[in-house]
Design a protein around this motif. Structure first.
Motif, PDB file in Angstrom:
ATOM      1  N   GLY A 317      38.587  34.613  25.851  1.00 25.11           N
ATOM      2  CA  GLY A 317      37.227  34.760  26.381  1.00 25.11           C
ATOM      3  C   GLY A 317      36.248  35.143  25.283  1.00 25.11           C
ATOM      4  N   LYS A 318      36.696  35.948  24.348  1.00 29.97           N
ATOM      5  CA  LYS A 318      35.822  36.369  23.239  1.00 29.97           C
ATOM      6  C   LYS A 318      35.325  35.159  22.429  1.00 29.97           C
ATOM      7  CE  LYS A 318      36.000  37.664  18.581  1.00 29.97           C
ATOM      8  NZ  LYS A 318      34.666  38.146  18.364  1.00 29.97           N
ATOM      9  N   PHE A 319      36.232  34.189  22.205  1.00 28.83           N
ATOM     10  CA  PHE A 319      35.816  33.012  21.416  1.00 28.83           C
ATOM     11  C   PHE A 319      34.837  32.142  22.217  1.00 28.83           C
ATOM     12  CE2 PHE A 319      40.013  34.110  19.471  1.00 28.83           C
ATOM     13  CZ  PHE A 319      39.482  34.600  18.284  1.00 28.83           C
ATOM     14  N   LEU A 320      34.999  32.104  23.534  1.00 28.40           N
ATOM     15  CA  LEU A 320      34.028  31.390  24.384  1.00 28.40           C
ATOM     16  C   LEU A 320      32.689  32.129  24.349  1.00 28.40           C
ATOM     17  CD1 LEU A 320      36.251  30.603  27.529  1.00 28.40           C
ATOM     18  CD2 LEU A 320      35.537  28.994  25.757  1.00 28.40           C
ATOM     19  N   PHE A 321      32.749  33.453  24.428  1.00 28.56           N
ATOM     20  CA  PHE A 321      31.543  34.294  24.409  1.00 28.56           C
ATOM     21  C   PHE A 321      30.768  34.054  23.112  1.00 28.56           C
ATOM     22  CE2 PHE A 321      29.064  38.073  23.639  1.00 28.56           C
ATOM     23  CZ  PHE A 321      28.671  38.521  24.898  1.00 28.56           C
ATOM     24  N   ASP A 322      31.508  34.093  21.987  1.00 27.04           N
ATOM     25  CA  ASP A 322      30.854  33.937  20.672  1.00 27.04           C
ATOM     26  C   ASP A 322      30.203  32.556  20.528  1.00 27.04           C
ATOM     27  OD1 ASP A 322      31.684  36.455  20.115  1.00 27.04           O
ATOM     28  OD2 ASP A 322      33.224  35.910  18.645  1.00 27.04           O
ATOM     29  N   SER A 323      30.768  31.553  21.231  1.00 30.47           N
ATOM     30  CA  SER A 323      30.184  30.211  21.107  1.00 30.47           C
ATOM     31  C   SER A 323      29.172  29.941  22.237  1.00 30.47           C
ATOM     32  CB  SER A 323      31.285  29.149  21.107  1.00 30.47           C
ATOM     33  OG  SER A 323      31.873  29.102  22.386  1.00 30.47           O
ATOM     34  N   GLY A 324      28.947  30.932  23.073  1.00 28.92           N
ATOM     35  CA  GLY A 324      27.950  30.793  24.152  1.00 28.92           C
ATOM     36  C   GLY A 324      28.406  29.910  25.290  1.00 28.92           C
ATOM     37  N   ASP A 325      29.722  29.740  25.431  1.00 31.29           N
ATOM     38  CA  ASP A 325      30.276  28.863  26.457  1.00 31.29           C
ATOM     39  C   ASP A 325      30.557  29.667  27.738  1.00 31.29           C
ATOM     40  OD1 ASP A 325      31.542  26.941  27.902  1.00 31.29           O
ATOM     41  OD2 ASP A 325      33.043  26.431  26.397  1.00 31.29           O
ATOM     42  N   PHE A 326      29.514  29.894  28.522  1.00 32.87           N
ATOM     43  CA  PHE A 326      29.652  30.722  29.723  1.00 32.87           C
ATOM     44  C   PHE A 326      29.868  29.862  30.971  1.00 32.87           C
ATOM     45  CE2 PHE A 326      26.638  33.090  26.891  1.00 32.87           C
ATOM     46  CZ  PHE A 326      27.565  34.030  26.472  1.00 32.87           C
ATOM     47  N   ALA A 327      30.622  30.405  31.924  1.00 36.20           N
ATOM     48  CA  ALA A 327      30.810  29.702  33.206  1.00 36.20           C
ATOM     49  C   ALA A 327      29.726  30.166  34.173  1.00 36.20           C
ATOM     50  CB  ALA A 327      32.192  30.035  33.762  1.00 36.20           C
ATOM     51  N   THR A 328      29.480  29.343  35.204  1.00 35.56           N
ATOM     52  CA  THR A 328      28.509  29.746  36.228  1.00 35.56           C
ATOM     53  C   THR A 328      29.262  30.208  37.471  1.00 35.56           C
ATOM     54  OG1 THR A 328      28.424  27.612  37.325  1.00 35.56           O
ATOM     55  CG2 THR A 328      26.957  27.911  35.413  1.00 35.56           C
ATOM     56  N   GLN A 329      28.521  30.668  38.468  1.00 43.21           N
ATOM     57  CA  GLN A 329      29.147  31.093  39.722  1.00 43.21           C
ATOM     58  C   GLN A 329      29.742  29.907  40.484  1.00 43.21           C
ATOM     59  OE1 GLN A 329      29.820  34.025  41.345  1.00 43.21           O
ATOM     60  NE2 GLN A 329      29.302  35.178  39.511  1.00 43.21           N
ATOM     61  N   ALA A 330      29.442  28.674  40.021  1.00 42.66           N
ATOM     62  CA  ALA A 330      30.002  27.493  40.693  1.00 42.66           C
ATOM     63  C   ALA A 330      31.422  27.184  40.214  1.00 42.66           C
ATOM     64  CB  ALA A 330      29.106  26.283  40.424  1.00 42.66           C
ATOM     65  N   VAL A 331      31.897  27.930  39.239  1.00 41.44           N
ATOM     66  CA  VAL A 331      33.223  27.651  38.661  1.00 41.44           C
ATOM     67  C   VAL A 331      34.322  27.880  39.714  1.00 41.44           C
ATOM     68  CG1 VAL A 331      33.659  30.008  37.780  1.00 41.44           C
ATOM     69  CG2 VAL A 331      34.612  28.032  36.562  1.00 41.44           C
ATOM     70  N   SER A 332      35.377  27.030  39.644  1.00 42.62           N
ATOM     71  CA  SER A 332      36.486  27.239  40.593  1.00 42.62           C
ATOM     72  C   SER A 332      37.821  27.154  39.868  1.00 42.62           C
ATOM     73  CB  SER A 332      36.417  26.200  41.712  1.00 42.62           C
ATOM     74  OG  SER A 332      36.502  24.910  41.161  1.00 42.62           O
ATOM     75  N   ALA A 333      38.837  27.726  40.495  1.00 43.81           N
ATOM     76  CA  ALA A 333      40.186  27.718  39.923  1.00 43.81           C
ATOM     77  C   ALA A 333      40.718  26.289  39.914  1.00 43.81           C
ATOM     78  CB  ALA A 333      41.086  28.610  40.767  1.00 43.81           C
ATOM     79  N   LYS A 334      41.567  25.986  38.898  1.00 44.62           N
ATOM     80  CA  LYS A 334      42.127  24.632  38.804  1.00 44.62           C
ATOM     81  C   LYS A 334      43.630  24.728  38.557  1.00 44.62           C
ATOM     82  CE  LYS A 334      38.546  21.553  37.193  1.00 44.62           C
ATOM     83  NZ  LYS A 334      37.256  22.208  37.092  1.00 44.62           N
ATOM     84  N   ALA A 335      44.408  24.180  39.505  1.00 46.67           N
ATOM     85  CA  ALA A 335      45.867  24.201  39.339  1.00 46.67           C
ATOM     86  C   ALA A 335      46.270  23.367  38.128  1.00 46.67           C
ATOM     87  CB  ALA A 335      46.531  23.653  40.591  1.00 46.67           C
ATOM     88  N   ARG A 336      45.594  22.225  37.962  1.00 49.78           N
ATOM     89  CA  ARG A 336      45.789  21.392  36.767  1.00 49.78           C
ATOM     90  C   ARG A 336      44.477  21.425  36.017  1.00 49.78           C
ATOM     91  NH1 ARG A 336      49.943  17.644  36.932  1.00 49.78           N
ATOM     92  NH2 ARG A 336      51.255  17.975  38.755  1.00 49.78           N
ATOM     93  N   MET A 337      44.583  21.483  34.711  1.00 50.67           N
ATOM     94  CA  MET A 337      43.349  21.634  33.945  1.00 50.67           C
ATOM     95  C   MET A 337      43.476  20.842  32.661  1.00 50.67           C
ATOM     96  SD  MET A 337      41.678  25.309  33.245  1.00 50.67           S
ATOM     97  CE  MET A 337      40.210  25.523  32.278  1.00 50.67           C
ATOM     98  N   ASP A 338      42.447  20.033  32.385  1.00 50.69           N
ATOM     99  CA  ASP A 338      42.468  19.248  31.141  1.00 50.69           C
ATOM    100  C   ASP A 338      42.511  20.180  29.959  1.00 50.69           C
ATOM    101  OD1 ASP A 338      42.475  16.920  32.427  1.00 50.69           O
ATOM    102  OD2 ASP A 338      40.299  16.585  32.293  1.00 50.69           O
TER     103      ASP A 338
END
Ligand code: KG4
Ligand code: ZN
Length: 339
Positions: A317-338
């Protein structure tokens, strides 16, 4: 507070461990995991029971992580959670909790890929351990995945090879089940293997092209060997338990190492890291450490960061934070994920 010391709450709930961790910068202040023992008697994780247990565990686990870190709620600047892959009913609990937490505290939300997090656990600040530099290869071996990944940066990773059937952890667990061990049997095979002869039994080896893996042939070979031997001697398993464990472990580890050798040769990258639950396996760690003689640089995570944990989710999460890659409240769990 400077970006480097950002305090992140990490949450992991992809399978049968409910975990919460507090990260400050790249340092882990706490990492609390509640393991669900209820699945042992069923021989595998029961999804319905797992999500119910996550729901019961998540709040106390988060509270304990905050307490052990010696911080307060208002110190937390972002929340990272496992979006996938994993069991949907389990992922939904962590995802919903993280979304509610971020909304209530008005802080950023970071959606983490579980398998990438296993790899990024190598970047948790630990003074005793040297960190890999880019590019490096990572053998990612867990209960659901077996992959060789080329890691070019904290955010750029590509899969060079993967299993076409069972994962390495699954191979350990299924073999353990044949020996009558409860779930997950991988650690028990490791334990009894210490006392056994790894050359006592041989099983068939897969012949798969390229860097992909296969463990289903090995599984069948173990099953038939045991079945045939039991016809002659009904006590075969009890009398040969340690040797069976050592031989099974040697077979699985040699399949993994052979493909890693191929990957090193193919890419010319000789920095090799391990990640995922099976990296706790003592034989795999030993054989890989031995490859230092062949000029490999080897990186093995600390034991507590091998199996599922929230510390790895927080650092990812820290590396996402540092790159500004934030999720929105629309995000959902994914059993399979690319990837
Ligand atoms: O990464 P992980 O904790 O959960 C998943 O994301 O799947 O990996 C769990 C897997 C299980 O299959 C378990 O049997 C295996 O890791 N495992 C081991 C050992 N410790 C855990 N397999 C062999 N030897 C071990 N010491
Ligand atoms: Zn995992």
């Amino acid at each position: 507070m400077a970006v480097n010391n950002t305090i992140i709450l990490g949450i992991e709930s992809s399978c049968d461990d409910t975990s919460a961790a507090i990260l400050a910068g790249t340092k882990i202040l706490s990492n609390v995991t509640a393991t669900q023992l209820i699945h042992e008697k069923y021989g595998g994780v029961v999804p319905e029971l797992a999500s119910r247990a996550h729901q019961e565990n998540i709040l106390p686990v988060v509270e304990r992580a905050i307490e052990e870190a010696g911080i307060t709620l208002k110190d937390i600047q972002a929340v990272a959670f496992t979006q996938g892959p994993g069991l949907l009913g389990s992922l939904v609990i962590g995802t919903s909790f993280a979304k509610a937490f971020a909304l209530a505290r008005n802080i950023p939300l970071l959606a983490v890929h579980h398998m990438k997090a296993h790899i990024l656990a190598h970047f948790i600040n630990d003074t005793e351990k040297e960190k890999p530099t880019f590019p490096f290869l990572c053998l990612t071996v867990s209960g659901g995945h077996t992959q060789i990944v080329l890691v070019e940066s904290h955010l750029k990773m590509s899969i060079l090879g993967k299993t076409i059937d069972d994962a390495a952890g699954e191979a350990f667990d299924k073999a353990a089940k044949m020996l009558g061990f409860y779930y997950p049997g991988g650690p028990l095979i490791d334990k009894f293997a210490q006392l056994g002869n790894p050359d006592k039994f041989t099983f068939s080896k897969p012949r798969i092209q390229g860097l992909d893996f296969s463990f289903s042939g090995l599984k069948t070979s173990i099953l038939y060997s045991i079945r045939d031997a039991q016809k002659e001697n009904p006590n075969f398993i009890e009398e040969n338990r340690n040797d069976l464990c050592a031989s099974i472990q040697k077979s699985i580890v040699s399949i993994l190492i052979q493909k890693l050798e191929q990957a090193v040769q193919q890419t010319g990258v000789n920095q090799v890291a391990l990640a995922g639950g099976v990296s706790a396996n003592s034989e795999l760690r030993k054989v890989l450490n031995g490859k230092k003689m062949d000029d490999w640089k080897v990186f093995i995570p600390k034991f507590e960061y091998c199996t599922d944990n929230a510390a790895m989710i927080a650092i990812a999460g820290k590396f996402l934070f540092d790159s500004g890659d934030f999720a929105t409240q629309a995000v959902s769990a994914k059993a399979r994920m690319d990837w």
